[in-house]
Design a protein around this motif. Structure first.
Motif, PDB file in Angstrom:
ATOM      1  N   GLU A  34       8.714  -0.413   5.364  1.00  0.00           N
ATOM      2  CA  GLU A  34       8.318   0.714   4.522  1.00  0.00           C
ATOM      3  C   GLU A  34       9.470   1.045   3.595  1.00  0.00           C
ATOM      4  O   GLU A  34      10.627   1.096   4.019  1.00  0.00           O
ATOM      5  N   TYR A  35       9.145   1.272   2.333  1.00  0.00           N
ATOM      6  CA  TYR A  35      10.138   1.620   1.320  1.00  0.00           C
ATOM      7  C   TYR A  35       9.815   3.026   0.841  1.00  0.00           C
ATOM      8  O   TYR A  35       8.806   3.237   0.171  1.00  0.00           O
ATOM      9  N   TRP A  36      10.674   3.975   1.177  1.00  0.00           N
ATOM     10  CA  TRP A  36      10.406   5.393   0.934  1.00  0.00           C
ATOM     11  C   TRP A  36      10.928   5.837  -0.419  1.00  0.00           C
ATOM     12  O   TRP A  36      11.962   5.365  -0.893  1.00  0.00           O
ATOM     13  N   GLY A  37      10.204   6.777  -1.016  1.00  0.00           N
ATOM     14  CA  GLY A  37      10.599   7.368  -2.281  1.00  0.00           C
ATOM     15  C   GLY A  37      10.310   8.858  -2.279  1.00  0.00           C
ATOM     16  O   GLY A  37       9.528   9.358  -1.469  1.00  0.00           O
ATOM     17  N   ARG A  38      10.970   9.546  -3.194  1.00  0.00           N
ATOM     18  CA  ARG A  38      10.783  10.988  -3.322  1.00  0.00           C
ATOM     19  C   ARG A  38      10.816  11.342  -4.793  1.00  0.00           C
ATOM     20  O   ARG A  38      11.740  10.968  -5.520  1.00  0.00           O
ATOM     21  N   LEU A  39       9.784  12.069  -5.226  1.00  0.00           N
ATOM     22  CA  LEU A  39       9.676  12.544  -6.596  1.00  0.00           C
ATOM     23  C   LEU A  39       9.727  14.064  -6.531  1.00  0.00           C
ATOM     24  O   LEU A  39       8.883  14.684  -5.876  1.00  0.00           O
ATOM     25  N   ASP A  40      10.738  14.657  -7.148  1.00  0.00           N
ATOM     26  CA  ASP A  40      10.879  16.117  -7.175  1.00  0.00           C
ATOM     27  C   ASP A  40      10.425  16.624  -8.538  1.00  0.00           C
ATOM     28  O   ASP A  40      11.035  16.304  -9.561  1.00  0.00           O
ATOM     29  N   TYR A  41       9.347  17.417  -8.543  1.00  0.00           N
ATOM     30  CA  TYR A  41       8.757  17.896  -9.789  1.00  0.00           C
ATOM     31  C   TYR A  41       9.612  19.011 -10.389  1.00  0.00           C
ATOM     32  O   TYR A  41       9.983  19.966  -9.706  1.00  0.00           O
TER      33      TYR A  41
ATOM     34  N   THR B  25       0.865  -1.178   0.000  1.00  0.00           N
ATOM     35  CA  THR B  25       0.000   0.000   0.000  1.00  0.00           C
ATOM     36  C   THR B  25       0.900   1.226   0.000  1.00  0.00           C
ATOM     37  O   THR B  25       2.105   1.120   0.238  1.00  0.00           O
ATOM     38  N   THR B  26       0.313   2.376  -0.287  1.00  0.00           N
ATOM     39  CA  THR B  26       1.079   3.622  -0.356  1.00  0.00           C
ATOM     40  C   THR B  26       0.538   4.619   0.639  1.00  0.00           C
ATOM     41  O   THR B  26      -0.677   4.708   0.839  1.00  0.00           O
ATOM     42  N   LYS B  27       1.444   5.363   1.265  1.00  0.00           N
ATOM     43  CA  LYS B  27       1.023   6.488   2.094  1.00  0.00           C
ATOM     44  C   LYS B  27       1.899   7.687   1.764  1.00  0.00           C
ATOM     45  O   LYS B  27       3.114   7.575   1.611  1.00  0.00           O
ATOM     46  N   THR B  28       1.254   8.823   1.614  1.00  0.00           N
ATOM     47  CA  THR B  28       1.950  10.067   1.327  1.00  0.00           C
ATOM     48  C   THR B  28       2.306  10.753   2.636  1.00  0.00           C
ATOM     49  O   THR B  28       1.447  10.931   3.492  1.00  0.00           O
ATOM     50  N   LYS B  29       3.570  11.142   2.761  1.00  0.00           N
ATOM     51  CA  LYS B  29       3.982  11.938   3.913  1.00  0.00           C
ATOM     52  C   LYS B  29       3.798  13.418   3.595  1.00  0.00           C
ATOM     53  O   LYS B  29       3.319  14.181   4.418  1.00  0.00           O
ATOM     54  N   SER B  30       4.182  13.819   2.383  1.00  0.00           N
ATOM     55  CA  SER B  30       3.971  15.209   1.956  1.00  0.00           C
ATOM     56  C   SER B  30       3.934  15.267   0.436  1.00  0.00           C
ATOM     57  O   SER B  30       4.567  14.467  -0.243  1.00  0.00           O
ATOM     58  N   MET B  31       3.150  16.228  -0.061  1.00  0.00           N
ATOM     59  CA  MET B  31       3.061  16.417  -1.512  1.00  0.00           C
ATOM     60  C   MET B  31       2.785  17.883  -1.803  1.00  0.00           C
ATOM     61  O   MET B  31       1.924  18.499  -1.180  1.00  0.00           O
ATOM     62  N   ASP B  32       3.549  18.396  -2.756  1.00  0.00           N
ATOM     63  CA  ASP B  32       3.390  19.769  -3.224  1.00  0.00           C
ATOM     64  C   ASP B  32       3.557  19.700  -4.743  1.00  0.00           C
ATOM     65  O   ASP B  32       4.682  19.750  -5.249  1.00  0.00           O
ATOM     66  N   PHE B  33       2.432  19.517  -5.443  1.00  0.00           N
ATOM     67  CA  PHE B  33       2.479  19.309  -6.889  1.00  0.00           C
ATOM     68  C   PHE B  33       2.587  20.643  -7.609  1.00  0.00           C
ATOM     69  O   PHE B  33       1.596  21.283  -7.944  1.00  0.00           O
ATOM     70  N   ARG B  34       3.820  21.057  -7.835  1.00  0.00           N
ATOM     71  CA  ARG B  34       4.154  22.274  -8.569  1.00  0.00           C
ATOM     72  C   ARG B  34       5.617  22.149  -8.976  1.00  0.00           C
ATOM     73  O   ARG B  34       6.366  21.379  -8.367  1.00  0.00           O
ATOM     74  N   PRO B  35       6.056  22.908  -9.994  1.00  0.00           N
ATOM     75  CA  PRO B  35       7.482  22.896 -10.312  1.00  0.00           C
ATOM     76  C   PRO B  35       8.272  23.317  -9.068  1.00  0.00           C
ATOM     77  O   PRO B  35       7.939  24.306  -8.420  1.00  0.00           O
ATOM     78  N   GLY B  36       9.269  22.539  -8.717  1.00  0.00           N
ATOM     79  CA  GLY B  36      10.048  22.793  -7.506  1.00  0.00           C
ATOM     80  C   GLY B  36       9.466  22.100  -6.284  1.00  0.00           C
ATOM     81  O   GLY B  36      10.089  22.075  -5.229  1.00  0.00           O
ATOM     82  N   GLY B  37       8.281  21.521  -6.416  1.00  0.00           N
ATOM     83  CA  GLY B  37       7.655  20.790  -5.311  1.00  0.00           C
ATOM     84  C   GLY B  37       8.075  19.324  -5.336  1.00  0.00           C
ATOM     85  O   GLY B  37       8.943  18.911  -6.118  1.00  0.00           O
ATOM     86  N   HIS B  38       7.445  18.527  -4.485  1.00  0.00           N
ATOM     87  CA  HIS B  38       7.829  17.125  -4.383  1.00  0.00           C
ATOM     88  C   HIS B  38       6.657  16.266  -3.915  1.00  0.00           C
ATOM     89  O   HIS B  38       5.643  16.782  -3.434  1.00  0.00           O
ATOM     90  N   TRP B  39       6.848  14.968  -4.035  1.00  0.00           N
ATOM     91  CA  TRP B  39       5.956  13.973  -3.442  1.00  0.00           C
ATOM     92  C   TRP B  39       6.849  13.018  -2.658  1.00  0.00           C
ATOM     93  O   TRP B  39       7.734  12.376  -3.214  1.00  0.00           O
ATOM     94  N   HIS B  40       6.650  12.951  -1.345  1.00  0.00           N
ATOM     95  CA  HIS B  40       7.409  12.056  -0.473  1.00  0.00           C
ATOM     96  C   HIS B  40       6.431  11.005   0.049  1.00  0.00           C
ATOM     97  O   HIS B  40       5.432  11.355   0.683  1.00  0.00           O
ATOM     98  N   TYR B  41       6.713   9.752  -0.236  1.00  0.00           N
ATOM     99  CA  TYR B  41       5.756   8.685   0.040  1.00  0.00           C
ATOM    100  C   TYR B  41       6.479   7.401   0.446  1.00  0.00           C
ATOM    101  O   TYR B  41       7.694   7.264   0.249  1.00  0.00           O
ATOM    102  N   ALA B  42       5.696   6.465   0.985  1.00  0.00           N
ATOM    103  CA  ALA B  42       6.220   5.140   1.316  1.00  0.00           C
ATOM    104  C   ALA B  42       5.343   4.080   0.681  1.00  0.00           C
ATOM    105  O   ALA B  42       4.124   4.222   0.627  1.00  0.00           O
TER     106      ALA B  42
END
Length: 169
Positions: A76-83, A51-68
């Motif tokens: 838990e396997y953590w990932g980070r997507l930087d927009y 399953t996935t859980k979002t710790k923080s998300m800011d969907f904009r250029p320069g923002g990010h999605w931090h999730y597990a």
């Protein structure tokens, strides 16, 4: 996945890219929303049985999605997507990496550039993701970690969510 929907997973070792093209039986706006809204991402962005859980998300250029991605047995396997760029309902680019719970990137695992595009195909949407790695070795590392199988399962979960969302409209 419905058998009539396109799914291609291509590895180009010379260019160190993975190209994933996947068609979904839903309109482009709905598929875009599923990729860009945390409450929807949390419902599908992990291969079964995770399953996935979002710790923080800011969907904009320069923002990010931090999730597990959470294993039912606990890890838990953590990932980070930087927009980097966002063109609403057409596509976005981002830097994807493995991280820890604080969001710090893991330097021992590959980081990749994602270029994700959304295009209409009659009543369907084609999502094309080109994932670029620094080297063929980095690309092979994620393939060996089960990238193709994980993406296949994850896309099937999105199919299931889209059926639910289409049914509620």
């Amino acid at each position: 996945m419905k058998p009539d929907l396109q799914f291609d997973f291509t590895a180009d070792k010379a260019k160190h890219t993975l190209t994933i093209a996947r068609e979904f039986a839903a309109g482009r706006q709905m598929v875009w929303d599923c990729h860009t809204k945390r409450e929807l991402l949390d419902q599908w962005f992990a291969p079964k049985p995770f399953t996935t859980k979002t710790k923080s998300m800011d969907f904009r250029p320069g923002g990010h999605w931090h999730y597990a991605m959470i294993d039912p047995n606990g890890p838990e396997y953590w990932g980070r997507l930087d927009y980097v760029t966002i063109q609403p309902i057409d596509g976005y680019t981002a830097l994807d990496g493995f991280s820890d719970a604080s969001g710090a990137l893991n330097p021992n695992l590959p980081r990749a550039q994602w270029n994700v595009t959304f295009s209409e195909r009659a009543k369907h949407t084609l999502v094309r993701t080109v994932v670029s790695y620094q080297s063929a070795e980095a690309m092979q590392q994620v393939i060996d970690m089960g990238m193709k199988e994980g993406m296949t399962s994850t896309m099937e979960r999105l199919d299931e969510l889209l059926l639910t969302l289409n049914g509620s409209r």
